[in-house]
Design an enzyme around this catalytic site. Sequence first.
Site, PDB file in Angstrom:
ATOM      1  N   ASP A  13       0.807  -1.227   0.000  1.00 29.09           N
ATOM      2  CA  ASP A  13       0.000   0.000   0.000  1.00 29.09           C
ATOM      3  C   ASP A  13       0.834   1.269   0.000  1.00 29.09           C
ATOM      4  OD1 ASP A  13      -2.251  -1.693   0.191  1.00 29.09           O
ATOM      5  OD2 ASP A  13      -2.016  -1.772   2.365  1.00 29.09           O
ATOM      6  N   GLU A  14       1.979   1.226  -0.625  1.00 31.09           N
ATOM      7  CA  GLU A  14       2.882   2.375  -0.652  1.00 31.09           C
ATOM      8  C   GLU A  14       2.423   3.451  -1.632  1.00 31.09           C
ATOM      9  OE1 GLU A  14       3.844  -0.769  -1.217  1.00 31.09           O
ATOM     10  OE2 GLU A  14       5.404  -1.336   0.219  1.00 31.09           O
ATOM     11  N   LYS A  16       1.838   2.272  -4.999  1.00 26.59           N
ATOM     12  CA  LYS A  16       2.407   1.731  -6.248  1.00 26.59           C
ATOM     13  C   LYS A  16       1.523   2.076  -7.440  1.00 26.59           C
ATOM     14  CE  LYS A  16       2.336  -2.440  -4.389  1.00 26.59           C
ATOM     15  NZ  LYS A  16       2.051  -2.163  -2.966  1.00 26.59           N
ATOM     16  N   GLY A  40      -4.706  -4.343  -3.496  1.00 33.42           N
ATOM     17  CA  GLY A  40      -5.705  -3.286  -3.656  1.00 33.42           C
ATOM     18  C   GLY A  40      -4.969  -2.058  -4.127  1.00 33.42           C
ATOM     19  N   HIS A  41      -5.172  -1.708  -5.382  1.00 34.99           N
ATOM     20  CA  HIS A  41      -4.390  -0.634  -6.004  1.00 34.99           C
ATOM     21  C   HIS A  41      -5.317   0.508  -6.406  1.00 34.99           C
ATOM     22  CE1 HIS A  41      -1.074  -3.766  -7.168  1.00 34.99           C
ATOM     23  NE2 HIS A  41      -1.160  -3.533  -5.879  1.00 34.99           N
ATOM     24  N   GLN A 222       1.841  -6.286  -3.491  1.00 39.40           N
ATOM     25  CA  GLN A 222       2.418  -6.481  -2.154  1.00 39.40           C
ATOM     26  C   GLN A 222       3.756  -5.730  -2.074  1.00 39.40           C
ATOM     27  OE1 GLN A 222       1.080  -9.711  -3.689  1.00 39.40           O
ATOM     28  NE2 GLN A 222      -0.743  -8.679  -2.986  1.00 39.40           N
ATOM     29  N   THR A 299      -9.780  -5.235   2.256  1.00 37.39           N
ATOM     30  CA  THR A 299     -10.470  -5.815   3.413  1.00 37.39           C
ATOM     31  C   THR A 299     -11.052  -4.748   4.335  1.00 37.39           C
ATOM     32  OG1 THR A 299      -8.379  -5.861   4.615  1.00 37.39           O
ATOM     33  CG2 THR A 299      -8.985  -7.862   3.423  1.00 37.39           C
ATOM     34  N   ARG A 303      -4.986  -0.028   8.997  1.00 38.96           N
ATOM     35  CA  ARG A 303      -3.569  -0.379   8.872  1.00 38.96           C
ATOM     36  C   ARG A 303      -2.816   0.062  10.127  1.00 38.96           C
ATOM     37  NH1 ARG A 303      -3.688   2.224   2.893  1.00 38.96           N
ATOM     38  NH2 ARG A 303      -4.630   0.483   1.801  1.00 38.96           N
ATOM     39  N   LEU A 330       4.068  12.290   1.246  1.00 40.31           N
ATOM     40  CA  LEU A 330       4.813  13.239   2.090  1.00 40.31           C
ATOM     41  C   LEU A 330       3.835  14.247   2.697  1.00 40.31           C
ATOM     42  CD1 LEU A 330       7.672  13.944   3.045  1.00 40.31           C
ATOM     43  CD2 LEU A 330       7.896  15.478   1.080  1.00 40.31           C
ATOM     44  N   VAL A 412       2.500  14.206  -3.262  1.00 42.36           N
ATOM     45  CA  VAL A 412       1.984  15.233  -2.355  1.00 42.36           C
ATOM     46  C   VAL A 412       0.452  15.223  -2.259  1.00 42.36           C
ATOM     47  CG1 VAL A 412       3.997  16.758  -2.559  1.00 42.36           C
ATOM     48  CG2 VAL A 412       2.118  16.979  -4.220  1.00 42.36           C
TER      49      VAL A 412
HETATM   50  P1  GDP Z   1      -0.734   0.321  -3.547  1.00 45.93           P
HETATM   51  O1  GDP Z   1      -1.336  -0.947  -3.033  1.00 45.93           O
HETATM   52  O2  GDP Z   1       0.731   0.401  -3.296  1.00 45.93           O
HETATM   53  O3  GDP Z   1      -1.067   0.621  -4.973  1.00 45.93           O
HETATM   54  O4  GDP Z   1      -1.358   1.487  -2.669  1.00 45.93           O
HETATM   55  P2  GDP Z   1      -2.906   1.654  -2.263  1.00 45.93           P
HETATM   56  O5  GDP Z   1      -3.645   2.157  -3.433  1.00 45.93           O
HETATM   57  O6  GDP Z   1      -3.404   0.437  -1.566  1.00 45.93           O
HETATM   58  O7  GDP Z   1      -2.790   2.740  -1.106  1.00 45.93           O
HETATM   59  C1  GDP Z   1      -2.217   3.992  -1.312  1.00 45.93           C
HETATM   60  C2  GDP Z   1      -3.275   5.073  -0.989  1.00 45.93           C
HETATM   61  O8  GDP Z   1      -2.628   6.330  -0.910  1.00 45.93           O
HETATM   62  C3  GDP Z   1      -4.325   5.211  -2.081  1.00 45.93           C
HETATM   63  O9  GDP Z   1      -5.542   5.559  -1.495  1.00 45.93           O
HETATM   64  C4  GDP Z   1      -3.782   6.360  -2.944  1.00 45.93           C
HETATM   65  O10 GDP Z   1      -4.827   7.091  -3.589  1.00 45.93           O
HETATM   66  C5  GDP Z   1      -3.121   7.227  -1.887  1.00 45.93           C
HETATM   67  N1  GDP Z   1      -1.930   7.974  -2.345  1.00 45.93           N
HETATM   68  C6  GDP Z   1      -0.944   7.583  -3.186  1.00 45.93           C
HETATM   69  N2  GDP Z   1       0.041   8.512  -3.240  1.00 45.93           N
HETATM   70  C7  GDP Z   1      -0.346   9.515  -2.410  1.00 45.93           C
HETATM   71  C8  GDP Z   1       0.257  10.741  -1.993  1.00 45.93           C
HETATM   72  O11 GDP Z   1       1.355  11.111  -2.398  1.00 45.93           O
HETATM   73  N3  GDP Z   1      -0.454  11.511  -1.079  1.00 45.93           N
HETATM   74  C9  GDP Z   1      -1.670  11.127  -0.599  1.00 45.93           C
HETATM   75  N4  GDP Z   1      -2.278  11.940   0.275  1.00 45.93           N
HETATM   76  N5  GDP Z   1      -2.253   9.969  -0.963  1.00 45.93           N
HETATM   77  C10 GDP Z   1      -1.599   9.167  -1.842  1.00 45.93           C
HETATM   78  P1  IMO Z   2      -0.923  -4.234  -2.209  1.00 50.12           P
HETATM   79  O1  IMO Z   2      -0.543  -4.765  -3.566  1.00 50.12           O
HETATM   80  C1  IMO Z   2      -0.830  -4.779   2.124  1.00 50.12           C
HETATM   81  C2  IMO Z   2      -0.781  -8.901   3.589  1.00 50.12           C
HETATM   82  C3  IMO Z   2      -1.978  -9.378   4.378  1.00 50.12           C
HETATM   83  C4  IMO Z   2      -1.331 -10.372   5.311  1.00 50.12           C
HETATM   84  C5  IMO Z   2      -0.245 -10.991   4.434  1.00 50.12           C
HETATM   85  C6  IMO Z   2      -0.632 -12.324   3.815  1.00 50.12           C
HETATM   86  O2  IMO Z   2      -2.212  -3.489  -2.192  1.00 50.12           O
HETATM   87  O3  IMO Z   2       0.215  -3.494  -1.581  1.00 50.12           O
HETATM   88  P2  IMO Z   2      -2.258 -12.994   1.823  1.00 50.12           P
HETATM   89  O4  IMO Z   2      -3.736 -12.795   1.662  1.00 50.12           O
HETATM   90  O5  IMO Z   2      -1.442 -12.374   0.743  1.00 50.12           O
HETATM   91  O6  IMO Z   2      -1.889 -14.427   2.078  1.00 50.12           O
HETATM   92  O7  IMO Z   2      -1.906 -12.224   3.190  1.00 50.12           O
HETATM   93  O8  IMO Z   2       0.015 -10.049   3.404  1.00 50.12           O
HETATM   94  N1  IMO Z   2      -1.087  -8.344   2.259  1.00 50.12           N
HETATM   95  C7  IMO Z   2      -1.050  -7.038   1.967  1.00 50.12           C
HETATM   96  N2  IMO Z   2      -0.822  -5.969   2.741  1.00 50.12           N
HETATM   97  N3  IMO Z   2      -0.998  -4.605   0.793  1.00 50.12           N
HETATM   98  C8  IMO Z   2      -1.191  -5.667  -0.014  1.00 50.12           C
HETATM   99  O9  IMO Z   2      -1.232  -5.565  -1.346  1.00 50.12           O
HETATM  100  C9  IMO Z   2      -1.266  -6.956   0.574  1.00 50.12           C
HETATM  101  N4  IMO Z   2      -1.461  -8.201   0.082  1.00 50.12           N
HETATM  102  C10 IMO Z   2      -1.336  -9.038   1.128  1.00 50.12           C
HETATM  103  O10 IMO Z   2      -2.598  -8.324   5.066  1.00 50.12           O
HETATM  104  O11 IMO Z   2      -0.688  -9.679   6.361  1.00 50.12           O
HETATM  105 MG    MG Z   3      -2.839  -1.604  -1.737  1.00 50.73          MG
END
Ligand code: GDP
Ligand code: IMO
Ligand code: MG
Length: 428
Positions: A13-14, A16, A40-41, A222, A299, A303, A330, A412
């Site tokens: 969830d960085e 990506k 979840g992207h 992940q 889910t 976090r 940031l 940002v």
């Molecule tokens: P991923 O799984 O790495 O693709 O990340 P997720 O989509 O699960 O979670 C990142 C969340 O941060 C999402 O809701 C994005 O819309 C949000 N996001 C991404 N980059 C930034 C940022 O620079 N600032 C803020 N405020 N939100 C961001």
């Molecule tokens: P994205 O791509 C954050 C975590 C789960 C659990 C562990 C194992 O959005 O960054 P699994 O169902 O894969 O066997 O669960 O990995 N996990 C994630 N945490 N972002 C994800 O994906 C994740 N996919 C799995 O919460 O701790």
């Molecule tokens: Mg995610």
Amino acid sequence: MPVTVVVGAQWGDEGKAKVIDLLSKEHAYVVRYQGGHNAGHTVVVDGEKYALQLIPSGILYDHVIPVIANGVVVDLPTLFNEIDTLASRGIDTSQLKVSSLAHLIFPWHQAHDAIAEAMRGDDKIGTTLKGIGPAYADKARRVGIRAGDVLNAERFSSLVRERALAENVLIEQAGGDPLDVDDVVARFEAFGERLAPYVADTVSLLHDALAAGSHLLLEGAQATFLDLDHGTYPYVTSSNPTAGGACAGTGLGPRDIDRVVGITKAYTTRVGAGPFPTELFDGDGETLVDVGKEYGTVTGRRRRAGWLDLVMLRQAVRLNSLTELALTKLDILDGFETVKICTAYRLDGEVLRNYPDRSDIVARVEPIYEVLDGWGSALREMRDADQLPDLAKRFVEIVEREVGIPVRIVGVGAERDDYLLWSTSAAR
Ligand code: GDP
Ligand code: IMO
Ligand code: MG
């Protein structure tokens, strides 16, 4: 740069997806190489939120050919739901290719995921319960069913029936509810028929594209510290999100890869159980979760949150051959009076700069922090590194200094355009 890998440098969830969306402008193919619908992207465009689980995050561009490569485990109900949802929003997915070698997820995988978690009691991994681990386990024990199998409908149907009957025995032994085999077979016959036109030899497709001069973006799901080998085992996922996984997961070779972008938040989060050295249990942690909206896309789970950990990032550079970083969110630190960055760990009085090889040690280390004053202003509207307050610049510079690779993109805000390019800054 013909082939770029994007990989999460923390526990997922960085941000990506947002970076992949941004980089998709310069790439003809966007390719998922591991994981499944546990991902979840999120991409936000003009206030519209697109939450993707299986379809590559480049899908919002017409020119992108989305590929689900061989390393992914594919849940067909989720895939078709995603295709239909995107279609209802005017997004065309007809170009999607699914590798014939990709393994499929079936209802028994979800049943086994739930049983395994229940059996762990208080020591749950906290999986997404999507059947990811059991699907990869079946791949490893060579009883999996692959996307290419749907091309022979009769054989596919009997494979599904055979497996469902065998898995029901195990499910019942473990005290679970058996599956309705006829129902599973009928549903998957229909799914198989719908999948067939998307199935492709993606290994040849990607190599041919590369030979023709196309640029490929390989999308990791992940993250590094959820990697089956290099993460905080057993609190990991069951695939290799690290950049090496991009080779096994696509059929491209290591020498095909030119650039590896690591994505890190300006702080750290984790969903599910496992060690987390900089985790916060105080008001600062609450603020990170509230301001950062740190609830899982898949889910809905809250976090866990803590300060940025550069010991982990240094390890992520090593494990993935990262060439650069994108530093996201940031802006979430805007309101803090002081912000902290972990630059090393302390263990039994000793200072560690390198990431320990054992999870039980990671669970015992104490973070050593560099403490900075907060910048006290909103970064959201800033589009040029020159505009950043000095204290925010200092934050980015500490990351570069400690980790040893450049930061190229700074996030940002959540919207597609809420970022700035750091390396082009006249300020540096
Ligand atoms: P991923 O799984 O790495 O693709 O990340 P997720 O989509 O699960 O979670 C990142 C969340 O941060 C999402 O809701 C994005 O819309 C949000 N996001 C991404 N980059 C930034 C940022 O620079 N600032 C803020 N405020 N939100 C961001
Ligand atoms: P994205 O791509 C954050 C975590 C789960 C659990 C562990 C194992 O959005 O960054 P699994 O169902 O894969 O066997 O669960 O990995 N996990 C994630 N945490 N972002 C994800 O994906 C994740 N996919 C799995 O919460 O701790
Ligand atoms: Mg995610």
